[in-house]
Structure formats: C-alpha cells, structure tokens
Design an enzyme around this catalytic site. Structure first.
Site, PDB file in Angstrom:
ATOM      1  N   GLY A  13      61.726  61.383 -81.152  1.00  0.00           N
ATOM      2  CA  GLY A  13      60.961  61.166 -79.932  1.00  0.00           C
ATOM      3  C   GLY A  13      61.393  62.085 -78.813  1.00  0.00           C
ATOM      4  N   GLY A  19      63.752  60.831 -74.202  1.00  0.00           N
ATOM      5  CA  GLY A  19      64.114  61.718 -75.305  1.00  0.00           C
ATOM      6  C   GLY A  19      64.008  63.176 -74.907  1.00  0.00           C
ATOM      7  N   TYR A 172      58.835  43.966 -80.705  1.00  0.00           N
ATOM      8  CA  TYR A 172      59.761  44.801 -79.941  1.00  0.00           C
ATOM      9  C   TYR A 172      61.146  44.168 -79.756  1.00  0.00           C
ATOM     10  CZ  TYR A 172      61.483  47.892 -76.275  1.00  0.00           C
ATOM     11  OH  TYR A 172      62.243  48.784 -75.552  1.00  0.00           O
TER      12      TYR A 172
END
Length: 295
Positions: A13, A19, A172
């Site tokens: 990412g 990132g 999540y």
C-alpha cells in the site's frame, strides 16, 4: 538522521496515504523502496511522486493484490528472484470495508483477507530472506480499534450455517486485533534470529481509506461528510501518521521490545485479548491453514 543506504524495504500500500509518506521518508534516506499495490496506474503515478519528492530514483512497483493469494505468491516470487536482501517489510495496506457479501475466491471475508491473511502469507514467504538480511524488521500497521473486539468475537469455526468460511474472522476491528496477535506470535517465533517485529497504531488519520469505505458502504453522503469533518477536526495528516511506522523501523533502542504494540512512537498497552498468547497461537495455526502453508 538515520541513513538507509544499502537497505531494501517493502511497503504494501505504498502508493497512497501513510504508506506513501513512509516510502518517501525511506527513499530520502537512501533505501531501495519496493511498493506493492493492486492498481498499476495509481502505482506508476505514486512511484513518480515518491521519486520526485524524495530525490531518489531507487523506487519501484511490483503488482500485489493482497486478497488474492496467487498474487501474493507471485509478488513474493518476483521479489525473491530480484532482491538479494530484504531489510524491512512494512505490512501497511488495508481496507476498512468491503461490499456486503464480497469474499475472496477462497471464500474468506474480504477485509480480513486483505488486512491479515494476505500479510501473513507475504511475511511467511519472504521470511527466510528477511532472516538472511538480519538485523531486519517487520512492522505491522494495526489500529486502536482492535480494542473494540469483545471476548468470543474472534473465533475459529471453519463454517457456519450459511456456508461462510471462518465466520469469526471478518471485518476491520477483528482484522486489526489479528495484526497485533500476529506480531506477538511472530516475535516469539523469531526470538534470537536477528529479526524483530512491531505493531503500530498510526493515529486517527484522514486517509484514502475513506474513499473505499464510502464505495463499499454506500452510506448517505451527509453522514459520510460528517465522518470526514470529524476526522479532519481530531485527526492527523498522513505524514504525521507515518511517524510511528518510521520510528519502529529505525529506532535502535527498541530491539528488546519485539512483538510490542506502539502508539505515537512509544510502547502502548494492547487490549486484554491482544495479550492472549493462546489466542495468538491459535490464530497462527488457522492462518497457516487458510493460506496453505505448512504448520
């Protein structure tokens, strides 16, 4: 002031959000930076931006779709063929939400597959090379939302009455708990190898993840913008959000803290579930099964 000349780092990412900020920082320090992401067009644009902002041309992109185990294996194969060393692996990529019922081709929950199974498989495939490059580090980006998982929420039944595979490994918050448990168990198994591992909470960040959240949930636009405004008021920018990842990659004084959870560049207390060694070992075994790795 730490220099990373001669070091190779992989960032999943690395094309967006914290990132990308991490990639820019490492490239400025002289590291060879490999970013893995699924969208070639966005990745190519990101590589150009990282090179421009860092002043380094030693930044490349290799395709990686973390929800597809074949893609993870192909990425690892490419890296192992062309790289003599891997000093740092930053398991940064993640998604917050997927369309209802959207599962991987193996039948796993999409969010859990991207946030945990994909990174678990990638780490294991690259681990021998990382060991050979020691001292080296693996950093897993988690979230303080792992604290919201209650006892019994993370369970390991293989199927439920609706035929869903691993119904207790989904969404999540549970995936972020899995990140913490993975770091803990990985550190235990790597003790004495010269490889250390850390798990980080980047803070409340207004990142590109919100775009995928909007696409996946289709929440009303008014509620979506209320959420954005709330995060804008209390959150940090992406550069600030990358600092704990950078700290846990570079700070020499924390080698004895392998497996620990960090927030705001300091050790933080995980949830009680995240300190459950038995749960960490069970998740490890199930992750091996789910990714087709030998136990």
């Amino acid at each position: 002031m730490t220099s990373l000349h001669g070091k190779t780092t992989i960032i999943t990412g690395g094309n967006a959000g914290i990132g990308k900020e991490t990639a820019i920082d490492f490239a400025r320090r002289g590291a060879r930076v490999i970013i893995g992401c699924r969208n070639p067009k966005k990745a190519t644009e990101a590589v150009k931006e990282i090179q421009r902002r860092s002043g380094s041309s030693n930044v490349i992109f290799i395709p990686l779709e973390l929800s597809d185990q074949d893609s993870v294996r192909k990425f690892a194969e490419t890296v192992l063929k062309q790289e003599s060393r891997i000093h740092y692996l930053i398991n940064n990529a993640g998604i917050g939400k997927a369309a209802k019922g959207h599962r991987t081709k193996e039948g796993y929950n999409m969010v859990f597959a991207v946030n945990h199974f994909g990174h678990f498989l990638l780490s294991m495939l690259l681990l021998d090379k990382i060991k050979d490059s020691a001292p080296s580090r693996i950093v897993n980006v988690s979230s303080n939302r792992h604290r919201l998982v209650k006892p019994g929420d993370l369970y390991f039944s293989q199927k439920d009455e609706e035929g869903r595979i691993y119904p207790g490994l989904r969404e999540y918050n549970r995936s972020k708990l899995a990140n913490v448990l993975f770091s803990k168990e990985l550190a235990r198994r790597l003790e004495g190898s010269g490889v250390t591992t850390y798990c980080v909470h980047p803070g409340i960040i207004l990142s590109s993840m919100f775009a995928t959240y909007r696409e996946a949930t289709r929440i009303p636009i008014i509620l979506y913008w209320k959420l954005i405004i709330r995060y804008w008021l209390v959150g940090s920018n992406e550069r600030a959000g990358a600092q704990t990842t950078i700290y846990c990659t570079l700070e020499e004084s924390i080698t004895h803290l392998s497996g620990r959870y960090f927030d705001n560049c300091r050790v933080a207390k995980e949830s009680e579930l995240a300190r459950d060694d038995g749960l960490a070992k069970k998740l490890w075994d199930v992750s091996c099964q789910a990714t087709g790795l030998c136990l």
